[in-house]
Write an enzyme that holds these catalytic residues in place. Structure first.
Site, PDB file in Angstrom:
ATOM      1  N   ASP A  56     -19.081 -26.616 -42.139  1.00  0.00           N
ATOM      2  CA  ASP A  56     -18.639 -25.965 -43.411  1.00  0.00           C
ATOM      3  C   ASP A  56     -17.362 -25.211 -43.014  1.00  0.00           C
ATOM      4  O   ASP A  56     -17.168 -24.155 -42.737  1.00  0.00           O
ATOM      5  CB  ASP A  56     -19.750 -24.954 -43.980  1.00  0.00           C
ATOM      6  CG  ASP A  56     -19.355 -24.555 -45.429  1.00  0.00           C
ATOM      7  OD1 ASP A  56     -18.333 -24.948 -45.727  1.00  0.00           O
ATOM      8  OD2 ASP A  56     -19.895 -23.500 -45.877  1.00  0.00           O
ATOM      9  N   GLU A 135      -0.561 -10.566 -20.628  1.00  0.00           N
ATOM     10  CA  GLU A 135      -1.353  -9.483 -20.024  1.00  0.00           C
ATOM     11  C   GLU A 135      -2.050  -8.458 -21.343  1.00  0.00           C
ATOM     12  O   GLU A 135      -1.362  -7.988 -21.826  1.00  0.00           O
ATOM     13  CB  GLU A 135      -0.275  -8.594 -19.234  1.00  0.00           C
ATOM     14  CG  GLU A 135       0.535  -9.476 -18.379  1.00  0.00           C
ATOM     15  CD  GLU A 135       1.588  -8.206 -17.565  1.00  0.00           C
ATOM     16  OE1 GLU A 135       1.925  -7.335 -18.204  1.00  0.00           O
ATOM     17  OE2 GLU A 135       2.335  -8.932 -16.602  1.00  0.00           O
ATOM     18  N   GLU A 137      -4.454  -6.016 -22.842  1.00  0.00           N
ATOM     19  CA  GLU A 137      -4.853  -4.815 -22.473  1.00  0.00           C
ATOM     20  C   GLU A 137      -6.079  -4.440 -23.337  1.00  0.00           C
ATOM     21  O   GLU A 137      -6.036  -5.075 -24.558  1.00  0.00           O
ATOM     22  CB  GLU A 137      -3.705  -3.569 -22.515  1.00  0.00           C
ATOM     23  CG  GLU A 137      -2.825  -3.872 -21.417  1.00  0.00           C
ATOM     24  CD  GLU A 137      -1.548  -2.843 -21.949  1.00  0.00           C
ATOM     25  OE1 GLU A 137      -0.646  -2.856 -20.846  1.00  0.00           O
ATOM     26  OE2 GLU A 137      -1.267  -2.568 -23.053  1.00  0.00           O
ATOM     27  N   GLU A 217      -5.298   1.350 -17.250  1.00  0.00           N
ATOM     28  CA  GLU A 217      -4.093   1.500 -17.837  1.00  0.00           C
ATOM     29  C   GLU A 217      -3.476   2.840 -18.152  1.00  0.00           C
ATOM     30  O   GLU A 217      -4.382   3.702 -17.932  1.00  0.00           O
ATOM     31  CB  GLU A 217      -4.056   0.267 -19.112  1.00  0.00           C
ATOM     32  CG  GLU A 217      -3.269  -0.954 -18.789  1.00  0.00           C
ATOM     33  CD  GLU A 217      -1.850  -0.507 -18.350  1.00  0.00           C
ATOM     34  OE1 GLU A 217      -1.223   0.318 -18.714  1.00  0.00           O
ATOM     35  OE2 GLU A 217      -1.334  -1.531 -17.880  1.00  0.00           O
ATOM     36  N   GLU A 225      -6.626  -3.489 -17.928  1.00  0.00           N
ATOM     37  CA  GLU A 225      -6.118  -4.463 -17.977  1.00  0.00           C
ATOM     38  C   GLU A 225      -6.541  -5.514 -16.865  1.00  0.00           C
ATOM     39  O   GLU A 225      -6.403  -4.720 -15.730  1.00  0.00           O
ATOM     40  CB  GLU A 225      -4.461  -4.214 -17.870  1.00  0.00           C
ATOM     41  CG  GLU A 225      -3.610  -5.515 -17.727  1.00  0.00           C
ATOM     42  CD  GLU A 225      -2.155  -5.545 -17.756  1.00  0.00           C
ATOM     43  OE1 GLU A 225      -1.333  -6.051 -16.862  1.00  0.00           O
ATOM     44  OE2 GLU A 225      -1.612  -4.301 -18.474  1.00  0.00           O
ATOM     45  N   HIS A 274       1.730  -8.501 -23.195  1.00  0.00           N
ATOM     46  CA  HIS A 274       3.100  -8.855 -22.753  1.00  0.00           C
ATOM     47  C   HIS A 274       2.478 -10.152 -22.413  1.00  0.00           C
ATOM     48  O   HIS A 274       1.872 -10.605 -21.671  1.00  0.00           O
ATOM     49  CB  HIS A 274       3.743  -8.074 -21.502  1.00  0.00           C
ATOM     50  CG  HIS A 274       3.799  -6.662 -21.685  1.00  0.00           C
ATOM     51  ND1 HIS A 274       3.645  -5.761 -20.573  1.00  0.00           N
ATOM     52  CD2 HIS A 274       3.874  -5.851 -22.768  1.00  0.00           C
ATOM     53  CE1 HIS A 274       3.609  -4.520 -21.240  1.00  0.00           C
ATOM     54  NE2 HIS A 274       3.686  -4.516 -22.670  1.00  0.00           N
ATOM     55  N   ARG A 345      11.580  -1.417 -20.045  1.00  0.00           N
ATOM     56  CA  ARG A 345      10.427  -1.425 -20.915  1.00  0.00           C
ATOM     57  C   ARG A 345      10.281  -1.266 -22.342  1.00  0.00           C
ATOM     58  O   ARG A 345       9.292  -1.378 -22.916  1.00  0.00           O
ATOM     59  CB  ARG A 345       8.995  -0.924 -20.088  1.00  0.00           C
ATOM     60  CG  ARG A 345       9.173  -1.479 -18.669  1.00  0.00           C
ATOM     61  CD  ARG A 345       7.936  -0.879 -17.753  1.00  0.00           C
ATOM     62  NE  ARG A 345       7.929  -1.209 -16.386  1.00  0.00           N
ATOM     63  CZ  ARG A 345       6.908  -2.127 -16.070  1.00  0.00           C
ATOM     64  NH1 ARG A 345       6.286  -2.660 -16.748  1.00  0.00           N
ATOM     65  NH2 ARG A 345       7.014  -2.531 -15.034  1.00  0.00           N
ATOM     66  N   GLU A 364       9.693 -12.122 -20.150  1.00  0.00           N
ATOM     67  CA  GLU A 364       8.415 -11.239 -20.743  1.00  0.00           C
ATOM     68  C   GLU A 364       8.729 -11.015 -22.000  1.00  0.00           C
ATOM     69  O   GLU A 364       9.513  -9.966 -22.208  1.00  0.00           O
ATOM     70  CB  GLU A 364       8.040 -10.187 -19.837  1.00  0.00           C
ATOM     71  CG  GLU A 364       6.803  -9.577 -20.216  1.00  0.00           C
ATOM     72  CD  GLU A 364       6.724  -8.172 -19.365  1.00  0.00           C
ATOM     73  OE1 GLU A 364       5.601  -7.649 -19.072  1.00  0.00           O
ATOM     74  OE2 GLU A 364       7.735  -7.597 -19.106  1.00  0.00           O
ATOM     75  N   ARG A 366       7.439  -8.457 -24.837  1.00  0.00           N
ATOM     76  CA  ARG A 366       6.589  -7.322 -24.672  1.00  0.00           C
ATOM     77  C   ARG A 366       6.053  -6.957 -26.016  1.00  0.00           C
ATOM     78  O   ARG A 366       5.274  -6.038 -26.030  1.00  0.00           O
ATOM     79  CB  ARG A 366       7.254  -6.308 -24.073  1.00  0.00           C
ATOM     80  CG  ARG A 366       7.735  -6.602 -22.835  1.00  0.00           C
ATOM     81  CD  ARG A 366       8.588  -5.478 -22.041  1.00  0.00           C
ATOM     82  NE  ARG A 366       8.110  -4.111 -21.931  1.00  0.00           N
ATOM     83  CZ  ARG A 366       7.071  -3.914 -20.932  1.00  0.00           C
ATOM     84  NH1 ARG A 366       6.814  -4.642 -20.071  1.00  0.00           N
ATOM     85  NH2 ARG A 366       6.567  -2.593 -20.960  1.00  0.00           N
TER      86      ARG A 366
END
Length: 476
Positions: A56, A135, A137, A217, A225, A274, A345, A364, A366
């Site tokens: 359904d 990655e 977390e 982490e 992680e 990330h 970062r 990457e 983030r």
């Protein structure tokens, strides 16, 4: 143990070899929650891989209206694995959704959208393979309570690792509780969930997911992680759904609740995801140039240009909850700045510098978190990057200084992510042509997605008083 099935006949052999009693068929709804139903093995045969199994569609979020509810799922034999949690031998198969009337693949099926993205990549001639490495977390909590009503609204979460419990009478309280923002990489006894994560890793490897590392982490309260090996777009999204399933169910075995909610704690780091990305053609990477900034090729820089240009719209799919934007604020290692950097970062795009190997060169992004639907998020990221390559979008120069050291006037010149889900949805509404390339996403899907998010998430939260408002305003 990876079953390595390739055909329906392989699946039928596995069923016999492992005395399988049930087939668990799974697919993913639009918000990103995996759905399933279970078929006794006696009612399952090879015809299911061609004719499909009915369900359904009107009862699945983001799918059909009640007057057009009948839908089919077509299992993918290459996704088979044995469920490690069921009491009776059960084989899991991930499926695609098909319209039984038109006979066409369903354009609101997230997995089909991801498959179309991979097909469009090949059709573009730019590359033949896109690799993704998320990655994701998560937090582990020992007690989770929440309620919402006309006259109340609250949540309460707890963890033996929570720094707020240093004064709790635990008979005895041994005091090993990571301080806020100091949970990254401590050994036991501060890291009290090492064995729980190791059990998760062993089960992930048992179903064929290769794990690279696991660790505590940054945040207090059991943040963790587990990193698994990168793969192609659809395969990685499949594995991320299995990853969340394993993490949640191992946690439950230990009397814990695992959550991928981006920001469950006030005043400490949230949980992100990330996403590492690279493009390849004929077995060679397209992202490496020894002479380029951080070893990046011009193609990679254009890909970054596409991500940064479309980032406000992308976030509606990669950071798709109201809660996501409680994480995306300055000061918590949050990637709120729409720039790229080789090591910074706080930049939305980072170029990892752990290896000088051309094969390891990747970018990457983030901003995402694991509340997203990975099929939609990865597809959207790929399309944004390809748009950058096709239109040669220049991302500017890399930023290698600490953005938090800038004065307010200088920082104001740096573009940033939307501050709310509303802002991201507005951006998606205004900027989604890049998602329509190759018929990967459809206008119908994007319109229904935006309407769902505004109606089911944004408006209900906007209409309710927040508990902290009583602290601020009750005595006015």
């Amino acid at each position: 143990m990876s079953l390595d099935c390739k055909t329906p006949a392989d699946v039928m052999s596995v069923i016999k070899e492992h005395d399988v009693q049930f087939i668990d068929v799974r697919f993913t709804d639009v918000p990103g929650m995996q759905q399933h139903f279970t078929v006794p093995v006696g009612s399952f045969d090879e015809d299911a891989f061609e004719e499909g199994l009915g369900f359904d569609g009107s009862s699945v979020r983001g799918f059909q209206q009640i007057n057009e509810s009948d839908m089919l799922v077509i299992p993918d034999p290459t996704t088979a694995f044995l469920d490690p949690f069921t009491a009776h031998p059960t084989l899991v198969l991930i499926a695609n959704v098909k319209d039984p009337v038109s006979g066409e693949w369903y354009t609101r099926d997230p997995r089909y959208i991801a498959q179309r993205a991979e097909a469009y990549l090949r059709e573009s001639g730019i590359a033949d393979t896109a690799y993704f490495g998320p990655e994701a977390e998560f937090f582990l909590f020992s007690d989770v309570r929440y309620s919402q009503g006309v006259n109340h609204g609250y949540y309460y979460i707890d963890s033996p690792e929570g720094s707020w419990n240093t004064g709790k009478e635990e008979g005895p309280n041994l005091g090993y509780k990571p301080r806020p923002k100091e949970g990254y990489f401590p050994v036991a006894p501060s890291d009290s969930y090492h064995d729980v994560r190791s059990e998760m890793v062993l089960l992930l490897e048992q179903i064929g997911i290769e794990v690279e590392a696991h660790h505590h982490e940054v945040a207090t309260g059991g943040q963790a992680e587990i990193d698994f090996k990168f793969g192609t777009l659809v395969n990685t999204a499949d594995r991320l759904m299995a990853y969340k399933y394993i993490v949640k169910n191992v946690a439950r075995r230990h009397g814990l609740a695992a959550t991928f909610m981006p920001k469950p704690l006030f005043g400490d780091n949230g949980s992100g995801m990330h996403v590492h990305q690279s493009l390849w053609k004929n077995g060679d990477t397209l992202f490496f140039d020894a002479e380029g900034y951080a070893g990046l090729s011009q193609t990679a820089k254009y890909y970054i240009g596409g991500l940064l240009k479309h980032a406000p719209a992308l976030l509606a799919l990669t950071s798709p909850t109201v809660n996501s934007y409680h994480r995306l604020v300055p000061g918590f290692e949050a990637p709120v700045n729409l720039v790229y950097s080789r090591r910074n970062r706080s930049a939305a795009v980072r170029i990892p510098m752990y290896s000088n190997s051309p094969k390891a060169k990747r970018i990457e992004f983030r901003c995402p978190d694991a509340s997203c639907n990975p099929y939609l998020a990865f597809a959207a990221l790929l399309l944004a990057g390809l748009d950058g390559i096709k239109n040669q979008i220049d991302p500017g120069k890399g930023v290698d200084f600490d953005l938090y050291d800038l004065c307010p006037e200088e920082l104001a010149k740096i573009p940033s992510v939307p501050a709310t889900l509303t802002g991201a949805l507005d951006a998606l509404e205004a900027d989604h042509e890049f998602l329509l390339a190759g018929d990967v996403f459809t206008t119908d899907f994007i319109e229904s997605y935006i309407d769902y998010k505004r109606t089911v998430e944004v408006d209900p939260i906007r209409l309710r008083p927040h508990p902290y408002e009583f602290f601020l305003y009750f005595d006015i």
